[in-house]
Write a protein that holds these residues in place. Sequence first.
Motif, mmCIF file in Angstrom:
data_model
loop_
_atom_site.group_PDB
_atom_site.id
_atom_site.type_symbol
_atom_site.label_atom_id
_atom_site.label_comp_id
_atom_site.label_asym_id
_atom_site.label_seq_id
_atom_site.Cartn_x
_atom_site.Cartn_y
_atom_site.Cartn_z
ATOM 1 N N ARG A 193 0.794 -1.334 0.150
ATOM 2 C CA ARG A 193 0.040 -0.010 -0.043
ATOM 3 C C ARG A 193 0.958 1.341 0.012
ATOM 4 N N ILE A 233 -3.210 3.877 4.527
ATOM 5 C CA ILE A 233 -4.823 3.617 4.776
ATOM 6 C C ILE A 233 -4.821 4.265 6.193
ATOM 7 N N ASN A 234 -5.972 4.324 6.729
ATOM 8 C CA ASN A 234 -6.454 4.934 8.016
ATOM 9 C C ASN A 234 -6.978 3.833 9.070
ATOM 10 N N HIS A 275 -7.900 -5.848 10.556
ATOM 11 C CA HIS A 275 -7.821 -4.347 10.487
ATOM 12 C C HIS A 275 -8.770 -3.536 11.292
#
Length: 296
Positions: free
Chosen positions: A51, A55-56, A109
């Motif tokens: 990635r 990403i958050n 996640h």
Amino acid sequence: MVKLKDGFTGERALVLPRMIVDRMEEDPLTSMLHITDIGYYPKAKHHFRERKEPINQYVFIYCIDGAGWYRIGEQEYTVSANQYFILPAGVPHAYASDQSSPWTIYWIHFKGILAPFYAQEAGRPMDIRPELHSRISTRINLFEEIFNTLKNGYSNENLRYAFSMFHFYLGTLRYVQQFRNAASDGQTEDENIIELAIHYMKENMEKHLSLQDIADQIGYSPSHFSMLFKKRTGHSPLTYFNLLKIQQACLLLDTTDMKINQICYKIGIEDTYYFSRLFSKMMGMSPREYRKSTKG
């Protein structure tokens, strides 16, 4: 390197809908800590993710077998069995399974106000080594309960219960010694050698262990250990290990809707035909017949 994104035999994964994640972020309880994706990949050959755009979410990966590597920004690490790590949110990263010894991983996640706290210091590989009071099987069962609760629906009660357990799950890792001590009741570790061996088998149910592996863990020669074990239990160590595996398979057949091939990987047997033969030999019926049979 061959790079595959999914399609691992025996895998299970769950991605929560965006509208559910949005709702969790507004809830006073689940906004503290919540899961967005969760899964299990056994023997994930060619598994690779990169990635470049951050990403958050925080990414938790717990390797129980095999090996792999991961990169956070410019820093790269290797990871092996009985280690976990947490990738921070907002930072480019990559991770992959080892080519010669592909990893088996539990992954989650997650987000929330408390997420940075649980991720502190976990950017490097963290050890979860099996020992007498390591309670690894308890932690794996907890993962299964979280997964199954989410799979059963996204009611507020299910979500709050699952993420309450997730607090506990991360706590068993961040405070690993306290988690182990809570079950030891102050006992010393001079337990009977056979009990130690059985404990080691239960903690490594998802692995293929040889007699040498178990004997090495105990500190005895394979021949002497095997003699002691059979005298105490009436079974050879590997036969007893298979009995434990089939016992666990029966539990999964009774209490989950996991497919046969998924159950195989959960008990460390990759060949479904061998599993069916072993199950039939020990239980007197096939796994499918057992699942359909009346219990009690």
